[in-house]
Design a protein around this motif. Structure first.
Motif, mmCIF file in Angstrom:
data_model
loop_
_atom_site.group_PDB
_atom_site.id
_atom_site.type_symbol
_atom_site.label_atom_id
_atom_site.label_comp_id
_atom_site.label_asym_id
_atom_site.label_seq_id
_atom_site.Cartn_x
_atom_site.Cartn_y
_atom_site.Cartn_z
ATOM 1 N N PHE A 1 1.488 -1.276 0.099
ATOM 2 C CA PHE A 1 0.028 -0.148 0.021
ATOM 3 C C PHE A 1 0.954 1.059 -0.279
ATOM 4 O O PHE A 1 0.999 2.485 -0.442
ATOM 5 C CB PHE A 1 -1.025 0.252 0.613
ATOM 6 N N TYR A 2 1.735 0.963 1.051
ATOM 7 C CA TYR A 2 2.741 2.470 0.751
ATOM 8 C C TYR A 2 4.038 2.259 -0.189
ATOM 9 O O TYR A 2 5.148 2.000 0.103
ATOM 10 C CB TYR A 2 3.832 2.459 2.242
ATOM 11 N N SER A 3 3.542 2.429 -1.118
ATOM 12 C CA SER A 3 4.577 2.389 -2.451
ATOM 13 C C SER A 3 5.071 3.731 -2.575
ATOM 14 O O SER A 3 4.524 4.591 -2.588
ATOM 15 C CB SER A 3 3.794 2.205 -3.531
ATOM 16 N N TYR A 4 5.835 3.293 -3.450
ATOM 17 C CA TYR A 4 7.056 4.277 -3.923
ATOM 18 C C TYR A 4 6.231 5.089 -5.183
ATOM 19 O O TYR A 4 6.273 6.582 -5.185
ATOM 20 C CB TYR A 4 8.029 3.614 -4.721
ATOM 21 N N ASP A 5 5.377 4.687 -5.689
ATOM 22 C CA ASP A 5 4.756 5.648 -6.654
ATOM 23 C C ASP A 5 4.088 6.157 -6.252
ATOM 24 O O ASP A 5 3.649 7.272 -6.863
ATOM 25 C CB ASP A 5 4.726 4.637 -7.906
ATOM 26 N N GLY A 6 3.068 6.048 -5.293
ATOM 27 C CA GLY A 6 1.757 6.430 -4.594
ATOM 28 C C GLY A 6 2.664 7.413 -3.739
ATOM 29 O O GLY A 6 1.829 8.580 -4.233
ATOM 30 N N LEU A 7 3.871 7.707 -3.560
ATOM 31 C CA LEU A 7 4.538 8.649 -2.959
ATOM 32 C C LEU A 7 4.638 9.658 -4.044
ATOM 33 O O LEU A 7 4.797 10.863 -3.970
ATOM 34 C CB LEU A 7 6.440 8.490 -2.011
ATOM 35 N N LEU A 8 5.073 9.483 -4.975
ATOM 36 C CA LEU A 8 5.777 10.331 -6.140
ATOM 37 C C LEU A 8 4.632 10.454 -6.729
ATOM 38 O O LEU A 8 4.649 12.115 -6.827
ATOM 39 C CB LEU A 8 6.377 9.556 -6.944
ATOM 40 N N ASP A 9 3.612 9.720 -6.802
ATOM 41 C CA ASP A 9 1.926 10.870 -7.134
ATOM 42 C C ASP A 9 1.792 12.063 -6.289
ATOM 43 O O ASP A 9 1.135 12.938 -6.651
ATOM 44 C CB ASP A 9 0.985 9.635 -7.040
ATOM 45 N N ALA A 10 1.931 11.554 -5.090
ATOM 46 C CA ALA A 10 0.954 12.650 -3.787
ATOM 47 C C ALA A 10 1.843 14.041 -4.407
ATOM 48 O O ALA A 10 1.467 15.384 -3.750
ATOM 49 C CB ALA A 10 1.394 12.136 -1.921
ATOM 50 N N MET A 11 3.190 13.590 -4.835
ATOM 51 C CA MET A 11 4.227 15.254 -4.755
ATOM 52 C C MET A 11 3.460 16.155 -5.531
ATOM 53 O O MET A 11 4.730 17.333 -5.634
ATOM 54 C CB MET A 11 5.572 14.428 -4.989
ATOM 55 N N GLN A 12 3.389 15.247 -6.800
ATOM 56 C CA GLN A 12 2.570 16.915 -7.390
ATOM 57 C C GLN A 12 1.536 17.292 -6.892
ATOM 58 O O GLN A 12 1.924 18.887 -7.393
ATOM 59 C CB GLN A 12 2.114 15.625 -8.485
ATOM 60 N N LYS A 13 1.213 16.942 -5.612
ATOM 61 C CA LYS A 13 0.133 18.020 -5.720
ATOM 62 C C LYS A 13 1.570 19.441 -3.891
ATOM 63 O O LYS A 13 1.026 20.306 -3.719
ATOM 64 C CB LYS A 13 -0.767 18.043 -4.051
ATOM 65 N N PHE A 14 2.526 19.001 -3.714
ATOM 66 C CA PHE A 14 3.979 19.497 -3.150
ATOM 67 C C PHE A 14 4.746 19.452 -3.264
ATOM 68 O O PHE A 14 5.338 19.392 -3.494
ATOM 69 C CB PHE A 14 3.345 18.798 -1.606
ATOM 70 N N PRO A 15 4.829 20.266 -4.735
ATOM 71 C CA PRO A 15 6.101 20.547 -5.177
ATOM 72 C C PRO A 15 7.268 20.931 -4.760
ATOM 73 O O PRO A 15 9.000 20.769 -4.529
ATOM 74 C CB PRO A 15 6.642 21.842 -6.539
ATOM 75 N N ALA A 16 7.130 21.971 -3.618
ATOM 76 C CA ALA A 16 7.908 22.246 -2.807
ATOM 77 C C ALA A 16 8.965 21.470 -1.622
ATOM 78 O O ALA A 16 9.893 21.517 -1.284
ATOM 79 C CB ALA A 16 7.853 23.459 -1.533
ATOM 80 N N PHE A 17 8.267 20.152 -1.830
ATOM 81 C CA PHE A 17 9.221 18.845 -0.972
ATOM 82 C C PHE A 17 10.082 18.460 -1.503
ATOM 83 O O PHE A 17 9.716 18.170 -2.463
ATOM 84 C CB PHE A 17 7.669 17.748 -0.740
ATOM 85 N N THR A 18 10.766 18.337 -1.179
ATOM 86 C CA THR A 18 12.252 17.947 -1.080
ATOM 87 C C THR A 18 13.048 18.786 -2.811
ATOM 88 O O THR A 18 13.128 18.675 -3.031
ATOM 89 C CB THR A 18 12.407 16.601 -1.366
ATOM 90 N N GLY A 19 12.343 19.969 -2.950
ATOM 91 C CA GLY A 19 12.623 21.500 -4.037
ATOM 92 C C GLY A 19 12.887 22.412 -3.391
ATOM 93 O O GLY A 19 13.356 22.784 -4.380
ATOM 94 N N SER A 20 13.168 22.405 -2.232
ATOM 95 C CA SER A 20 13.473 23.925 -1.899
ATOM 96 C C SER A 20 14.768 23.305 -0.922
ATOM 97 O O SER A 20 15.747 22.151 -0.507
ATOM 98 C CB SER A 20 12.812 24.076 -0.680
#
Length: 229
Positions: free
Chosen positions: A43-62
């Motif tokens: 359930f806690y997939s790597y791809d699921g995390l990457l998909d969720a990151m679309q809404k928070f581009p500043a996460f690990t992007g700052s």
């Protein structure tokens, strides 16, 4: 039919480009993710995390490369603690489930008294947090809190929502704590400081710190100072 096929292909291409962009900005490889969470459930997939990151581009992007790796390690260390190594989707102690309904809120608890217990990687709890997270994410989590346990991307989104936007019992968001150099200890304070920090539960704090130091080592970055709270 041709137009529909072209549109579908374009949508797929856009999704692949976005996912690739997220993978490029997330400083944790799939292999490192698996190394950090050897017992994680699917359930806690790597791809699921990457998909969720679309809404928070500043996460690990700052910030610089160091700050980005420290933020990834800090987020993953805290959710490691909250979810038992990405094993649990729901709060284990069901006796606590009825305690997270704040009936004083004008919208009440439409899904039921026991519906707002901890779910997801950061254990989203309380009806007001489900309401706020759902409003921010464009998902009706107040009436459908089980979506957090049924959809991987939604679960990850709630974790990132809290990390990026909520101060909790602290004075800054966990994201700001890392990006602005306040240290890992401040992320703990923002997540569960009222119960763990200032001597409240040093063993729980140390569990988070140990995971953070292990994850920064995997990512090849210094953990920085102010690790505890």
């Amino acid at each position: 039919m041709l137009a529909a096929a072209v549109a579908a292909a374009a949508a797929l291409t856009a999704t692949l480009v976005t996912t690739s962009a997220n993978a490029a900005t997330f400083p944790v490889s799939p292999a490192q993710f698996d190394q950090m969470f050897p017992s994680r459930i699917a359930f806690y997939s790597y791809d699921g995390l990457l998909d969720a990151m679309q809404k928070f581009p500043a996460f690990t992007g700052s910030g610089n490369d160091t700050a980005q790796k420290q933020e990834a390690a800090a987020f993953l260390a805290n959710i490691n603690h909250e979810s038992g190594g990405l094993v649990y989707v729901e709060e284990i102690n069901q006796d606590n489930w009825p305690h997270y309904c704040d009936a004083a809120q004008p919208y009440g608890c439409p899904a039921g008294q026991s519906a707002y217990h901890g779910r997801g990687p950061i254990q989203l709890s309380w009806n007001f947090n489900y309401k706020a997270a759902g409003d921010a994410l464009g998902i009706d989590l107040l009436n459908n809190p089980d979506q957090v346990k049924n959809d991987s991307s939604t679960a990850w989104q709630t974790g990132l929502w809290y990390w990026m936007t909520q101060t909790g019992p602290g004075s800054m968001t966990p994201h700001d704590a890392i990006v602005n150099g306040a240290g890992f200890g401040e992320t703990i304070r923002s997540i569960n400081g009222s119960l763990e920090c200032n001597g409240g539960n040093p063993a729980q704090v140390q569990s988070r710190v140990d995971a953070y130091q292990r994850f920064t080592q995997i990512l090849g970055v210094e953990p920085g100072g102010n690790l505890s709270c």
